[in-house]
Design a protein around this motif. Structure first.
Motif, short mmCIF file in Angstrom:
data_model
loop_
_atom_site.label_atom_id
_atom_site.label_comp_id
_atom_site.label_asym_id
_atom_site.label_seq_id
_atom_site.Cartn_x
_atom_site.Cartn_y
_atom_site.Cartn_z
N ALA A 133 0.83 -1.21 0.00
CA ALA A 133 0.00 0.00 0.00
C ALA A 133 0.86 1.25 0.00
O ALA A 133 0.58 2.22 -0.72
CB ALA A 133 -0.93 -0.01 1.21
N LEU A 134 1.94 1.24 0.79
CA LEU A 134 2.84 2.39 0.83
C LEU A 134 3.53 2.59 -0.51
O LEU A 134 3.73 3.72 -0.97
CB LEU A 134 3.88 2.21 1.94
CG LEU A 134 3.34 2.36 3.37
CD1 LEU A 134 4.42 1.99 4.38
CD2 LEU A 134 2.86 3.79 3.62
N VAL A 135 3.92 1.48 -1.15
CA VAL A 135 4.53 1.58 -2.48
C VAL A 135 3.55 2.19 -3.47
O VAL A 135 3.89 3.08 -4.26
CB VAL A 135 4.98 0.19 -2.97
CG1 VAL A 135 5.36 0.23 -4.45
CG2 VAL A 135 6.17 -0.30 -2.16
N SER A 136 2.29 1.76 -3.41
CA SER A 136 1.28 2.29 -4.32
C SER A 136 1.02 3.77 -4.08
O SER A 136 0.90 4.55 -5.02
CB SER A 136 -0.03 1.50 -4.15
OG SER A 136 0.15 0.14 -4.45
N LEU A 137 0.95 4.16 -2.81
CA LEU A 137 0.62 5.55 -2.49
C LEU A 137 1.78 6.50 -2.72
O LEU A 137 1.59 7.63 -3.18
CB LEU A 137 0.16 5.64 -1.04
CG LEU A 137 -1.17 4.97 -0.70
CD1 LEU A 137 -1.40 4.95 0.80
CD2 LEU A 137 -2.33 5.69 -1.39
N GLU A 138 2.99 6.07 -2.40
CA GLU A 138 4.16 6.96 -2.44
C GLU A 138 4.90 6.88 -3.76
O GLU A 138 5.00 7.87 -4.50
CB GLU A 138 5.11 6.62 -1.28
CG GLU A 138 6.30 7.57 -1.17
CD GLU A 138 5.89 8.98 -0.80
OE1 GLU A 138 6.65 9.92 -1.14
OE2 GLU A 138 4.82 9.15 -0.19
N LEU A 139 5.41 5.72 -4.10
CA LEU A 139 6.25 5.60 -5.29
C LEU A 139 5.45 5.79 -6.58
O LEU A 139 5.91 6.47 -7.51
CB LEU A 139 6.94 4.23 -5.30
CG LEU A 139 7.91 3.97 -4.15
CD1 LEU A 139 8.60 2.62 -4.31
CD2 LEU A 139 8.96 5.08 -4.05
N LEU A 140 4.26 5.21 -6.64
CA LEU A 140 3.46 5.37 -7.85
C LEU A 140 2.97 6.81 -8.02
O LEU A 140 2.76 7.27 -9.14
CB LEU A 140 2.28 4.41 -7.83
CG LEU A 140 2.64 2.92 -7.88
CD1 LEU A 140 1.38 2.06 -7.94
CD2 LEU A 140 3.53 2.61 -9.07
N ASN A 141 2.81 7.51 -6.91
CA ASN A 141 2.44 8.93 -6.99
C ASN A 141 3.56 9.73 -7.64
O ASN A 141 3.32 10.62 -8.47
CB ASN A 141 2.14 9.46 -5.59
CG ASN A 141 1.68 10.91 -5.62
OD1 ASN A 141 0.82 11.28 -6.39
ND2 ASN A 141 2.26 11.73 -4.77
#
Length: 229
Positions: A133-141
């Motif tokens: 979830a953190l990867v999706s929210l932070e890196l993908l942003n």
């Protein structure tokens, strides 16, 4: 079967503290960007979900000794999954033509799932889901912002007098100059204010620059200020 009276206190505390930690990690990411539901909200959702799951698994073991009584630990957990929709709906906001808060609503839903997993003792799934979830929210942003810049998507903010037809006039000007409008957000400000802040997300062609766009929009009657967002 263990009950809430026989499960070790350290086990209960461990699961609840893990819910606070994992929910707080996702909530902190939302808090940094000032989203509707932030640090405390995500912690409370995850913590409450974990507690409900603990009660669902261990809270009714005494009744299982009776005849014709069947245990279904998933029943309370199912109410969390459906009930979180009401809280998520409260984070979805509509500003003019733009809808925001969908990602935050989804993160609350994921955090509720993490809390249920922690309450059930499925730590591997809870931790891995938090990381993803953190990867999706932070890196993908960040990746999204890079792709936006690469495709020449620009944002301009126009402060214009609140008069009928101004939005259409500016949009028509942008179209004549070769800019393709992707999103429009209107901030009406105070009801007594005579000015609107209109944000345009536009895609520019190779033949025109942001500076040219700003100069032309400034010439529109009633425009007080134009800036690149």
């Amino acid at each position: 079967m263990s009950s809430v009276w026989t499960i070790p206190y350290w086990e209960t505390a461990y699961r609840l503290f893990m819910a606070v930690l994992l929910g707080g990690l996702i909530g902190w990411e939302r808090e940094r960007d000032a989203h509707p539901a932030g640090f405390r909200t995500h912690i409370l959702v995850c913590l409450g979900s974990a507690l409900i799951m603990l009660i669902s698994i261990y809270g009714f073991s005494e009744f299982m000794k009776e005849e014709n009584v069947r245990a279904d630990p998933a029943r309370l957990a199912a109410q969390v999954v459906s009930g979180i929709g009401f809280l998520g709906a409260g984070t979805i906001l509509r500003h003019g033509l733009t809808v925001s808060g969908l990602t935050t609503a989804a993160s609350l839903w994921v955090v509720a799932g993490i809390g249920l997993a922690v309450g059930a003792g499925y730590m591997f799934g809870a931790v891995l889901t938090t990381i993803l979830a953190l990867v999706s929210l932070e890196l993908l942003n960040r990746l999204e912002k890079i792709l936006v810049r690469r495709h020449r998507l620009k944002k301009i903010v126009v402060s214009v007098r609140d008069e009928p037809g101004k939005l259409g006039e500016i949009a028509s000007l942008l179209g004549r100059m070769g800019a393709s409008i992707r999103k429009v957000t209107i901030d009406e400000g105070d009801l007594e204010d005579d000015w609107l802040n209109i944000s345009f997300t536009i895609r520019l062609s190779e033949e025109i620059s942001t500076t040219q766009i700003l100069e032309e929009v400034r010439r529109v009657t009633g425009v007080k200020e134009v800036r690149s967002g």
